[in-house]
Design a protein around this motif. Structure first.
Motif, mmCIF file in Angstrom:
data_model
loop_
_atom_site.group_PDB
_atom_site.id
_atom_site.type_symbol
_atom_site.label_atom_id
_atom_site.label_comp_id
_atom_site.label_asym_id
_atom_site.label_seq_id
_atom_site.Cartn_x
_atom_site.Cartn_y
_atom_site.Cartn_z
ATOM 1 N N TYR A 159 -12.360 126.284 37.810
ATOM 2 C CA TYR A 159 -12.756 125.747 39.114
ATOM 3 C C TYR A 159 -12.129 124.371 39.403
ATOM 4 C CZ TYR A 159 -15.674 124.194 42.980
ATOM 5 O OH TYR A 159 -16.110 123.711 44.191
ATOM 6 N N PRO A 160 -12.139 123.418 38.449
ATOM 7 C CA PRO A 160 -11.457 122.140 38.730
ATOM 8 C C PRO A 160 -9.973 122.306 39.026
ATOM 9 C CG PRO A 160 -12.903 121.916 36.837
ATOM 10 C CD PRO A 160 -12.851 123.367 37.152
ATOM 11 N N VAL A 162 -8.537 124.948 40.384
ATOM 12 C CA VAL A 162 -8.413 125.540 41.724
ATOM 13 C C VAL A 162 -8.545 124.460 42.792
ATOM 14 C CG1 VAL A 162 -9.527 127.085 43.378
ATOM 15 C CG2 VAL A 162 -9.145 127.850 41.038
ATOM 16 N N ARG A 163 -9.531 123.579 42.645
ATOM 17 C CA ARG A 163 -9.712 122.511 43.616
ATOM 18 C C ARG A 163 -8.540 121.539 43.616
ATOM 19 N NH1 ARG A 163 -14.812 121.762 45.747
ATOM 20 N NH2 ARG A 163 -13.627 120.281 47.054
ATOM 21 N N ALA A 164 -8.036 121.206 42.411
ATOM 22 C CA ALA A 164 -6.923 120.259 42.329
ATOM 23 C C ALA A 164 -5.646 120.845 42.914
ATOM 24 C CB ALA A 164 -6.706 119.844 40.876
ATOM 25 N N ALA A 166 -5.426 123.271 45.131
ATOM 26 C CA ALA A 166 -5.594 123.432 46.577
ATOM 27 C C ALA A 166 -5.417 122.105 47.305
ATOM 28 C CB ALA A 166 -6.970 124.016 46.868
ATOM 29 N N ALA A 167 -5.801 121.013 46.664
ATOM 30 C CA ALA A 167 -5.673 119.701 47.299
ATOM 31 C C ALA A 167 -4.228 119.281 47.456
ATOM 32 C CB ALA A 167 -6.446 118.655 46.492
#
Length: 313
Positions: A159-160, A162-164, A166-167
């Motif tokens: 999850y981290p 994926v967020r990184a 995507a950012a």
């Protein structure tokens, strides 16, 4: 006359056999089949049957038409062998809403594997070389962090990441999935090359330093040519690991770069129409051909690379 007779009556001297050559070994007696040896053979035969029987079922099923498969004789050889299932699995099997087979997934896997393997091995070799021969500041804690990274499951950091990604706009792209494989493969590669370089004579590095060699010159002209055995081990490990990966490709590759394993899962789990077991088996065999070929061709060099220092240090 008497002397002549006594000479003739003298018995001949015994003929001595020539001594065996010092480098020649005596022939060993034929080994008998002891209970222990019979037990080892029985274990090896059982293990071989256990692993080869599913492969045999998959292979014969992939050559059968559906009419023969419906008979339920999974161990029987195909009465009318055909390659239709292989052709359909490659080019026209449905992978969800699209019916283009796993051909696209094959080329996606190739595009993902080549840069991921090359860069992860290169960075791992550089890290292992620096941690072994150069007095890098904070080298022990850094190596401990890299070693810890080999035991952390993917799911913990999914999850981290994926967020990184995507950012920064890398999620669902080819550079994104390549960076993911490089990041997860670099700790293992660093460990392999660091242990291999620890088994090399330190005098070679010192002599190169005396001759005026710098960091990169010593690495590319001395260490890298001496790293062929462990590089083969690293290539086998990375190619098979990245090619067989499913979860990282499913999450980070995006729809346009789905690897072959994800396409295989889509073919097998298609929920409409008749379930074609021959097509599923053919698609599974096509997906596993690359790792299987690598192990068959380079298995001997893999063992040599391990023995040359992959587990030293």
């Amino acid at each position: 006359m008497a002397a002549t007779l006594s000479t003739r009556d003298t018995p001949p001297a015994p003929v001595r056999s020539a001594p065996a050559a010092p480098g020649r070994r005596r022939a060993r007696p034929a080994a008998r089949l002891s209970p222990g040896r019979l037990g080892v053979y029985a274990f090896l035969l059982t293990t071989a049957v256990f692993f080869l029987l599913p492969l045999y079922v998959m292979l014969v099923t992939s050559f059968k038409p559906m009419e023969e498969i419906r008979l339920g004789q999974i161990f029987a050889l195909p009465a009318a062998p055909t390659l239709d299932a292989w052709a359909k699995a490659w080019s026209s099997a449905c992978t969800g809403l699209e019916c283009g087979g796993i051909r696209g997934g094959f080329w996606n896997s190739v595009v993902i594997v080549v840069p991921s393997v090359a860069l992860s091995i290169l960075f791992g070799a550089i890290n292992g070389y620096a941690l072994t021969f150069w007095r890098v500041r904070w080298a022990p804690p850094l190596f401990g962090i890299l070693l810890l990274g080999t035991f952390i499951p993917y799911q913990v950091m999914m999850y981290p990441l994926v967020r990184a990604f995507a950012a920064v706009g890398l999620f669902g792209s080819l550079p994104g999935i390549v960076l993911i494989h490089i990041g997860f493969g670099m700790p293992v590669m660093t460990l392999l090359f660091r242990n291999y370089y620890a088994g090399l004579p330190a005098e070679l590095f010192k002599a190169a330093r005396i001759d005026g060699g710098g960091f990169w010159r010593i690495f590319f002209q001395l260490m890298l040519p001496m790293s062929v055995p462990i590089t083969i081990v690293a290539v086998i490990m990375q190619v098979t690991g990245i090619w067989n990966d499913f979860i990282l490709g499913l999450v980070f590759a995006g729809r346009e770069h789905l690897p072959m394993t994800v396409q295989l899962n889509n073919i097998i789990n298609t929920s409409f129409g008749e379930r074609e077991y021959n097509v599923n088996m053919a698609a599974t065999l096509l997906t596993s051909l690359v790792p299987l070929a690598i192990y068959l061709v380079s298995g001997r060099w893999f063992v040599r690379g391990i023995a040359a220092g992959a587990v030293k240090g």
